[in-house]
Write a protein that holds these residues in place. Structure first.
Motif, PDB file in Angstrom:
ATOM      1  N   VAL A 232      60.564  56.643  37.146  1.00 33.48           N
ATOM      2  CA  VAL A 232      60.319  55.398  36.409  1.00 33.48           C
ATOM      3  C   VAL A 232      58.810  55.190  36.303  1.00 33.48           C
ATOM      4  CG1 VAL A 232      60.552  52.893  36.502  1.00 33.48           C
ATOM      5  CG2 VAL A 232      62.474  54.349  37.171  1.00 33.48           C
ATOM      6  N   ARG A 233      58.332  54.838  35.119  1.00 32.99           N
ATOM      7  CA  ARG A 233      56.891  54.638  34.924  1.00 32.99           C
ATOM      8  C   ARG A 233      56.573  53.154  34.767  1.00 32.99           C
ATOM      9  NH1 ARG A 233      54.744  58.713  30.370  1.00 32.99           N
ATOM     10  NH2 ARG A 233      56.895  59.255  29.918  1.00 32.99           N
ATOM     11  N   ARG A 234      55.495  52.757  35.426  1.00 29.89           N
ATOM     12  CA  ARG A 234      55.044  51.373  35.358  1.00 29.89           C
ATOM     13  C   ARG A 234      53.528  51.327  35.198  1.00 29.89           C
ATOM     14  NH1 ARG A 234      59.524  50.628  34.404  1.00 29.89           N
ATOM     15  NH2 ARG A 234      61.058  49.255  35.387  1.00 29.89           N
ATOM     16  N   ASP A 235      53.065  50.189  34.734  1.00 33.50           N
ATOM     17  CA  ASP A 235      51.646  49.907  34.563  1.00 33.50           C
ATOM     18  C   ASP A 235      51.270  48.887  35.638  1.00 33.50           C
ATOM     19  OD1 ASP A 235      49.148  49.014  33.771  1.00 33.50           O
ATOM     20  OD2 ASP A 235      49.626  49.066  31.632  1.00 33.50           O
ATOM     21  N   PHE A 236      50.756  49.367  36.766  1.00 27.84           N
ATOM     22  CA  PHE A 236      50.396  48.493  37.886  1.00 27.84           C
ATOM     23  C   PHE A 236      48.967  47.995  37.692  1.00 27.84           C
ATOM     24  CE2 PHE A 236      53.606  51.371  39.789  1.00 27.84           C
ATOM     25  CZ  PHE A 236      54.528  50.414  40.178  1.00 27.84           C
ATOM     26  N   VAL A 237      48.824  46.693  37.499  1.00 25.55           N
ATOM     27  CA  VAL A 237      47.509  46.117  37.234  1.00 25.55           C
ATOM     28  C   VAL A 237      47.139  45.177  38.381  1.00 25.55           C
ATOM     29  CG1 VAL A 237      48.533  44.318  35.753  1.00 25.55           C
ATOM     30  CG2 VAL A 237      46.089  44.833  35.586  1.00 25.55           C
ATOM     31  N   LEU A 238      45.968  45.391  38.953  1.00 29.33           N
ATOM     32  CA  LEU A 238      45.526  44.645  40.128  1.00 29.33           C
ATOM     33  C   LEU A 238      45.238  43.195  39.770  1.00 29.33           C
ATOM     34  CD1 LEU A 238      44.844  45.135  43.178  1.00 29.33           C
ATOM     35  CD2 LEU A 238      42.446  45.333  42.452  1.00 29.33           C
ATOM     36  N   ILE A 239      45.561  42.298  40.691  1.00 32.20           N
ATOM     37  CA  ILE A 239      45.392  40.867  40.455  1.00 32.20           C
ATOM     38  C   ILE A 239      43.944  40.521  40.107  1.00 32.20           C
ATOM     39  CG2 ILE A 239      45.079  40.418  42.930  1.00 32.20           C
ATOM     40  CD1 ILE A 239      46.642  38.071  40.255  1.00 32.20           C
ATOM     41  N   ASP A 240      42.979  41.228  40.671  1.00 33.56           N
ATOM     42  CA  ASP A 240      41.572  40.972  40.341  1.00 33.56           C
ATOM     43  C   ASP A 240      41.317  41.144  38.847  1.00 33.56           C
ATOM     44  OD1 ASP A 240      42.006  42.151  43.072  1.00 33.56           O
ATOM     45  OD2 ASP A 240      39.925  41.509  43.348  1.00 33.56           O
ATOM     46  N   ASP A 241      41.888  42.189  38.260  1.00 32.79           N
ATOM     47  CA  ASP A 241      41.734  42.415  36.827  1.00 32.79           C
ATOM     48  C   ASP A 241      42.463  41.341  36.022  1.00 32.79           C
ATOM     49  OD1 ASP A 241      40.080  44.652  36.867  1.00 32.79           O
ATOM     50  OD2 ASP A 241      41.749  46.057  37.028  1.00 32.79           O
ATOM     51  N   VAL A 242      43.646  40.942  36.483  1.00 33.68           N
ATOM     52  CA  VAL A 242      44.408  39.911  35.781  1.00 33.68           C
ATOM     53  C   VAL A 242      43.670  38.575  35.812  1.00 33.68           C
ATOM     54  CG1 VAL A 242      46.548  38.573  35.788  1.00 33.68           C
ATOM     55  CG2 VAL A 242      46.614  41.048  36.163  1.00 33.68           C
ATOM     56  N   ALA A 243      43.087  38.239  36.954  1.00 33.29           N
ATOM     57  CA  ALA A 243      42.336  36.985  37.071  1.00 33.29           C
ATOM     58  C   ALA A 243      41.174  36.962  36.085  1.00 33.29           C
ATOM     59  CB  ALA A 243      41.837  36.804  38.499  1.00 33.29           C
ATOM     60  N   ARG A 244      40.491  38.098  35.932  1.00 31.03           N
ATOM     61  CA  ARG A 244      39.383  38.159  34.978  1.00 31.03           C
ATOM     62  C   ARG A 244      39.885  37.981  33.546  1.00 31.03           C
ATOM     63  NH1 ARG A 244      37.039  42.196  33.813  1.00 31.03           N
ATOM     64  NH2 ARG A 244      38.338  43.824  34.759  1.00 31.03           N
ATOM     65  N   ALA A 245      41.059  38.531  33.251  1.00 27.44           N
ATOM     66  CA  ALA A 245      41.621  38.382  31.911  1.00 27.44           C
ATOM     67  C   ALA A 245      41.977  36.921  31.633  1.00 27.44           C
ATOM     68  CB  ALA A 245      42.857  39.270  31.761  1.00 27.44           C
ATOM     69  N   ARG A 257      46.938  34.688  16.517  1.00 30.74           N
ATOM     70  CA  ARG A 257      48.307  34.339  16.895  1.00 30.74           C
ATOM     71  C   ARG A 257      49.063  35.446  17.611  1.00 30.74           C
ATOM     72  NH1 ARG A 257      50.973  30.081  12.763  1.00 30.74           N
ATOM     73  NH2 ARG A 257      49.101  28.844  12.351  1.00 30.74           N
ATOM     74  N   THR A 258      48.463  36.594  17.779  1.00 29.06           N
ATOM     75  CA  THR A 258      49.156  37.712  18.408  1.00 29.06           C
ATOM     76  C   THR A 258      48.966  37.684  19.915  1.00 29.06           C
ATOM     77  OG1 THR A 258      48.771  39.065  16.438  1.00 29.06           O
ATOM     78  CG2 THR A 258      49.409  40.215  18.461  1.00 29.06           C
ATOM     79  N   PRO A 259      50.033  37.779  20.705  1.00 25.23           N
ATOM     80  CA  PRO A 259      49.879  37.882  22.166  1.00 25.23           C
ATOM     81  C   PRO A 259      49.010  39.077  22.539  1.00 25.23           C
ATOM     82  CG  PRO A 259      52.152  37.415  21.607  1.00 25.23           C
ATOM     83  CD  PRO A 259      51.448  37.721  20.310  1.00 25.23           C
ATOM     84  N   ILE A 260      48.419  39.005  23.720  1.00 30.15           N
ATOM     85  CA  ILE A 260      47.474  40.026  24.175  1.00 30.15           C
ATOM     86  C   ILE A 260      48.055  40.734  25.396  1.00 30.15           C
ATOM     87  CG2 ILE A 260      45.138  40.443  25.021  1.00 30.15           C
ATOM     88  CD1 ILE A 260      44.361  37.788  23.616  1.00 30.15           C
ATOM     89  N   ASP A 261      48.093  42.050  25.353  1.00 26.08           N
ATOM     90  CA  ASP A 261      48.661  42.838  26.442  1.00 26.08           C
ATOM     91  C   ASP A 261      47.604  43.103  27.512  1.00 26.08           C
ATOM     92  OD1 ASP A 261      51.465  43.656  25.429  1.00 26.08           O
ATOM     93  OD2 ASP A 261      50.142  44.063  23.719  1.00 26.08           O
ATOM     94  N   ILE A 262      48.001  42.886  28.773  1.00 23.65           N
ATOM     95  CA  ILE A 262      47.104  43.081  29.905  1.00 23.65           C
ATOM     96  C   ILE A 262      47.739  44.080  30.866  1.00 23.65           C
ATOM     97  CG2 ILE A 262      45.935  42.007  31.856  1.00 23.65           C
ATOM     98  CD1 ILE A 262      44.862  41.111  29.128  1.00 23.65           C
ATOM     99  N   GLY A 263      47.061  45.190  31.087  1.00 24.83           N
ATOM    100  CA  GLY A 263      47.555  46.209  32.007  1.00 24.83           C
ATOM    101  C   GLY A 263      46.391  47.005  32.571  1.00 24.83           C
ATOM    102  N   SER A 264      46.723  48.062  33.275  1.00 22.51           N
ATOM    103  CA  SER A 264      45.707  48.880  33.933  1.00 22.51           C
ATOM    104  C   SER A 264      45.099  49.932  33.019  1.00 22.51           C
ATOM    105  CB  SER A 264      46.316  49.582  35.147  1.00 22.51           C
ATOM    106  OG  SER A 264      47.278  50.543  34.720  1.00 22.51           O
ATOM    107  N   GLY A 265      45.719  50.139  31.858  1.00 23.44           N
ATOM    108  CA  GLY A 265      45.266  51.189  30.965  1.00 23.44           C
ATOM    109  C   GLY A 265      45.834  52.556  31.298  1.00 23.44           C
ATOM    110  N   GLU A 266      46.728  52.611  32.282  1.00 22.27           N
ATOM    111  CA  GLU A 266      47.340  53.880  32.661  1.00 22.27           C
ATOM    112  C   GLU A 266      48.767  53.629  33.137  1.00 22.27           C
ATOM    113  OE1 GLU A 266      44.766  55.327  35.752  1.00 22.27           O
ATOM    114  OE2 GLU A 266      45.447  53.843  37.195  1.00 22.27           O
ATOM    115  N   ASP A 267      49.631  54.615  32.960  1.00 24.56           N
ATOM    116  CA  ASP A 267      51.000  54.491  33.470  1.00 24.56           C
ATOM    117  C   ASP A 267      51.173  55.444  34.634  1.00 24.56           C
ATOM    118  OD1 ASP A 267      52.844  56.981  32.057  1.00 24.56           O
ATOM    119  OD2 ASP A 267      50.928  56.477  31.121  1.00 24.56           O
ATOM    120  N   GLN A 268      51.917  54.999  35.629  1.00 24.54           N
ATOM    121  CA  GLN A 268      52.139  55.775  36.852  1.00 24.54           C
ATOM    122  C   GLN A 268      53.636  55.797  37.148  1.00 24.54           C
ATOM    123  OE1 GLN A 268      49.674  57.187  38.503  1.00 24.54           O
ATOM    124  NE2 GLN A 268      47.825  56.070  37.936  1.00 24.54           N
TER     125      GLN A 268
END
Length: 336
Positions: A232-245, A257-268
């Motif tokens: 299974v692949r997921r995009d794990f994004v650290l809370i520090d990066d999310v807080a900055r976003a 009007r378009t939602p903005i995607d927030i992730g780590s930029g990589e899938d694991q």
């Protein structure tokens, strides 16, 4: 995020019901910055909004309140819909009732609104939406969709098709907010977050936080169990990066009007994440169980190019760095 908010705004007020599934006590969280005013109240209670908005005229509202358990939402659909949808409408009604319309509302939404997302056919190269994996398919151990490969999730190109009650309530939350906001002249900014993890995550919530669960198992010297085939692949994004976003979303130019995607930029793969954690604790190697969970999608990761262009934001932490930060924080917590 609160220290950053305190630097940007004259006053920061948080409302939270301190639910026992997340907070071990009803006391003020020690991690909450001292300058933040905490109001203990339930977002579904109109009286809570009346009490708060009698003395607060917000410039920006950062809407984080939600029930988030994918598996839990199947058994507690009413609870998830009540908090995620009705809790949002109570906020909006309260703002109008008290003539306290903010300039902007930033909503933390979820990649769960996409469901399985789009896949590309190996034969034709065309995109298609496979829909939810059924109980019969999962019981056969057919994890992927034959003859196809997944693609990154992007609000600009991927049509939402949630496969969990939680995802459905988050999509409804988005639609309610944006319809209301555009009608009354408030700027809505919707961030669709991938799998958020990191220091500060609740260690008592059994329904969210797979990496913190993996850390606790490995720390105890146990082998981490991997659902499905471990791929299974997921995009794990650290809370520090999310807080900055989230901070960027409070002050960035109007993003449209378009939602903005927030992730780590990589899938694991889940297996890769588990291996990193097991290695950190020198625990036994993870093992595949073949178990599965209804409502889980097979693969999910974000295309973050729009976030870079609109918010001037980009992720800074790799999974390896994030795992180290999470494990170090967990190791510093008191037993129990």
């Amino acid at each position: 995020m609160s220290p950053g908010l305190l630097e940007r705004f004259d006053r920061v007020v948080a409302i939270d019901n301190l639910h026992p599934q997340i907070h071990p006590s009803a006391e003020r969280p020690t991690a909450l910055a001292a300058g933040v005013e905490l109001v203990v109240g339930d977002v579904t209670d109109p009286a809570a909004w009346d009490a708060l908005l009698a003395g607060v005229r917000p410039d920006v509202v950062v809407h984080l309140a939600a029930e988030t358990g994918t598996g839990q939402s199947l058994a507690e659909a009413t609870r998830h819909a009540h908090v995620n949808v009705v809790g949002t409408t109570q906020l909006l009604d309260g703002l109008l009732r008290h003539d306290a319309l903010p300039r902007r509302i930033v909503l933390s939404s979820s990649r769960a609104v996409y469901g399985e997302g789009a896949w590309r056919s190996d034969d034709t190269g065309e995109l298609f939406y496979p829909g939810q994996r059924t109980s019969e398919v999962l019981a056969r151990g057919q994890w992927d969709f034959p003859g196809a490969r997944p693609v990154a999730m992007s609000a600009a190109t991927t049509t939402p098709a949630p496969v969990s009650v939680y995802g459905a309530t988050k999509l409804a939350q988005e639609n309610v907010l944006t319809a209301w906001a555009h009608s009354v002249g408030v700027e809505p900014v919707v961030l669709r977050l991938q799998n958020v993890y990191g220091p500060g995550q609740s260690l008592i919530n059994p329904y969210t936080g797979i990496l913190s669960l993996f850390c606790r198992l490995a720390k105890a010297g146990q082998s981490i169990p991997l659902y499905e085939d471990g791929e299974v692949r997921r995009d794990f994004v650290l809370i520090d990066d999310v807080a900055r976003a989230l901070l960027a979303a409070t002050t960035a130019p109007v993003p449209g009007r378009t939602p903005i995607d927030i992730g780590s930029g990589e899938d694991q793969t889940i297996a890769r994440a588990a291996e990193l954690i097991a290695a950190h604790y020198e625990a036994p190697a993870p093992h595949v169980t073949g178990q599965y969970r209804q409502g889980d999608v097979r693969h999910a990761w974000a295309d973050v190019t729009v976030a870079a262009r609109v918010l001037g934001w980009a992720p800074e932490f790799s999974l390896e760095e994030g795992v180290t930060r999470l494990a170090t924080w967990i190791d510093a917590q008191r037993p129990g």
